[in-house]
Design a protein around this motif. Sequence first.
Motif, PDB file in Angstrom:
ATOM      1  N   ARG A   1      -6.317   2.815   3.836  1.00  0.00           N
ATOM      2  CA  ARG A   1      -5.253   1.813   3.900  1.00  0.00           C
ATOM      3  C   ARG A   1      -5.663   0.571   3.113  1.00  0.00           C
ATOM      4  O   ARG A   1      -6.822   0.172   3.124  1.00  0.00           O
ATOM      5  CB  ARG A   1      -4.946   1.410   5.342  1.00  0.00           C
ATOM      6  N   GLU A   2      -4.679  -0.034   2.438  1.00  0.00           N
ATOM      7  CA  GLU A   2      -4.869  -1.300   1.743  1.00  0.00           C
ATOM      8  C   GLU A   2      -3.701  -2.200   2.084  1.00  0.00           C
ATOM      9  O   GLU A   2      -2.596  -1.723   2.299  1.00  0.00           O
ATOM     10  CB  GLU A   2      -4.924  -1.087   0.231  1.00  0.00           C
ATOM     11  N   ASP A   3      -3.975  -3.485   2.138  1.00  0.00           N
ATOM     12  CA  ASP A   3      -2.918  -4.431   2.461  1.00  0.00           C
ATOM     13  C   ASP A   3      -3.353  -5.804   1.961  1.00  0.00           C
ATOM     14  O   ASP A   3      -4.453  -5.960   1.421  1.00  0.00           O
ATOM     15  CB  ASP A   3      -2.671  -4.450   3.971  1.00  0.00           C
TER      16      ASP A   3
ATOM     17  N   THR B   1      -7.131  -9.893   0.931  1.00  0.00           N
ATOM     18  CA  THR B   1      -6.861  -8.455   0.895  1.00  0.00           C
ATOM     19  C   THR B   1      -7.604  -7.720   1.999  1.00  0.00           C
ATOM     20  O   THR B   1      -8.613  -8.198   2.523  1.00  0.00           O
ATOM     21  CB  THR B   1      -7.225  -7.838  -0.465  1.00  0.00           C
TER      22      THR B   1
ATOM     23  N   GLN C   1      -1.323  -2.159  -1.641  1.00  0.00           N
ATOM     24  CA  GLN C   1      -1.637  -3.535  -1.318  1.00  0.00           C
ATOM     25  C   GLN C   1      -0.380  -4.353  -1.037  1.00  0.00           C
ATOM     26  O   GLN C   1       0.624  -4.216  -1.716  1.00  0.00           O
ATOM     27  CB  GLN C   1      -2.393  -4.124  -2.503  1.00  0.00           C
ATOM     28  N   PHE C   2      -0.447  -5.200  -0.036  1.00  0.00           N
ATOM     29  CA  PHE C   2       0.625  -6.088   0.378  1.00  0.00           C
ATOM     30  C   PHE C   2       1.842  -5.343   0.892  1.00  0.00           C
ATOM     31  O   PHE C   2       2.951  -5.822   0.839  1.00  0.00           O
ATOM     32  CB  PHE C   2       1.007  -7.060  -0.744  1.00  0.00           C
ATOM     33  N   SER C   3       1.624  -4.164   1.416  1.00  0.00           N
ATOM     34  CA  SER C   3       2.736  -3.368   1.924  1.00  0.00           C
ATOM     35  C   SER C   3       3.038  -3.654   3.385  1.00  0.00           C
ATOM     36  O   SER C   3       4.073  -3.248   3.886  1.00  0.00           O
ATOM     37  CB  SER C   3       2.418  -1.877   1.771  1.00  0.00           C
ATOM     38  N   GLY C   4       2.130  -4.337   4.072  1.00  0.00           N
ATOM     39  CA  GLY C   4       2.350  -4.642   5.479  1.00  0.00           C
ATOM     40  C   GLY C   4       1.932  -3.525   6.413  1.00  0.00           C
ATOM     41  O   GLY C   4       2.196  -3.591   7.612  1.00  0.00           O
ATOM     42  N   THR C   5       1.262  -2.500   5.900  1.00  0.00           N
ATOM     43  CA  THR C   5       0.904  -1.343   6.726  1.00  0.00           C
ATOM     44  C   THR C   5      -0.111  -1.661   7.817  1.00  0.00           C
ATOM     45  O   THR C   5      -0.229  -0.909   8.774  1.00  0.00           O
ATOM     46  CB  THR C   5       0.349  -0.195   5.864  1.00  0.00           C
ATOM     47  N   THR C   6      -0.841  -2.758   7.687  1.00  0.00           N
ATOM     48  CA  THR C   6      -1.846  -3.109   8.699  1.00  0.00           C
ATOM     49  C   THR C   6      -1.467  -4.350   9.499  1.00  0.00           C
ATOM     50  O   THR C   6      -2.238  -4.795  10.329  1.00  0.00           O
ATOM     51  CB  THR C   6      -3.222  -3.363   8.051  1.00  0.00           C
ATOM     52  N   ASN C   7      -0.299  -4.920   9.209  1.00  0.00           N
ATOM     53  CA  ASN C   7       0.114  -6.176   9.846  1.00  0.00           C
ATOM     54  C   ASN C   7      -0.940  -7.262   9.681  1.00  0.00           C
ATOM     55  O   ASN C   7      -1.176  -8.058  10.589  1.00  0.00           O
ATOM     56  CB  ASN C   7       0.436  -5.966  11.325  1.00  0.00           C
TER      57      ASN C   7
ATOM     58  N   THR D   1      -2.186 -10.369   2.223  1.00  0.00           N
ATOM     59  CA  THR D   1      -1.291 -11.432   2.669  1.00  0.00           C
ATOM     60  C   THR D   1      -1.721 -12.723   1.982  1.00  0.00           C
ATOM     61  O   THR D   1      -2.702 -12.753   1.249  1.00  0.00           O
ATOM     62  CB  THR D   1      -1.314 -11.565   4.204  1.00  0.00           C
TER      63      THR D   1
END
Length: 164
Positions: free
Chosen positions: A155-157, A148, A39-45, A159
């Motif tokens: 994938r998790e992300d 989220t 989560q919050f890694s930026g992998t999905t922009n 912002t």
Amino acid sequence: MNLGEQEVVVRINSVSGPTISIANPTFSATVDIQCGKGQFSGTTNLSVSDVGTEETTQIVSFDVGALKNNDEAVIDLSSPQQEGGVDYSAVTDEDLTIRSQGHSGDATFDSESSLLTYSPQGNENGQLTVEIATIEVVGESGESYAVTYSDSTGREDGTFFEIT
């Protein structure tokens, strides 16, 4: 004075170098940072637009390149809904507009759970942009909320957005 265990949210906008330190904390803290994964890694922009107190629309965008037919992406807007920042309860599927070219999937919104779901058609690429209309900003300027992302590929992300 000991207040017991408390949740503390720290927002870090950028990092320079391999470590992060918190100078002169007035509390004891255990910090678990997992850069580049989860989560919050930026992998999905993932990007969610800030909203003004009088605005009625919000923009959500994310990368759909890893999604294939029958996959599903879910953007969870329940935190701003539950915490009194933005009311999404009037949003319906008809209030969603895909604003990016080359995306023919289906976007749906569940106003009870405040979940935006996107199901691609075929093998889509690039950044998907969805405009959400009929929102009501009920929070105050300066408030910040987490959003989220998760999808069926694992994938998790996440912002943040602010009320301006």
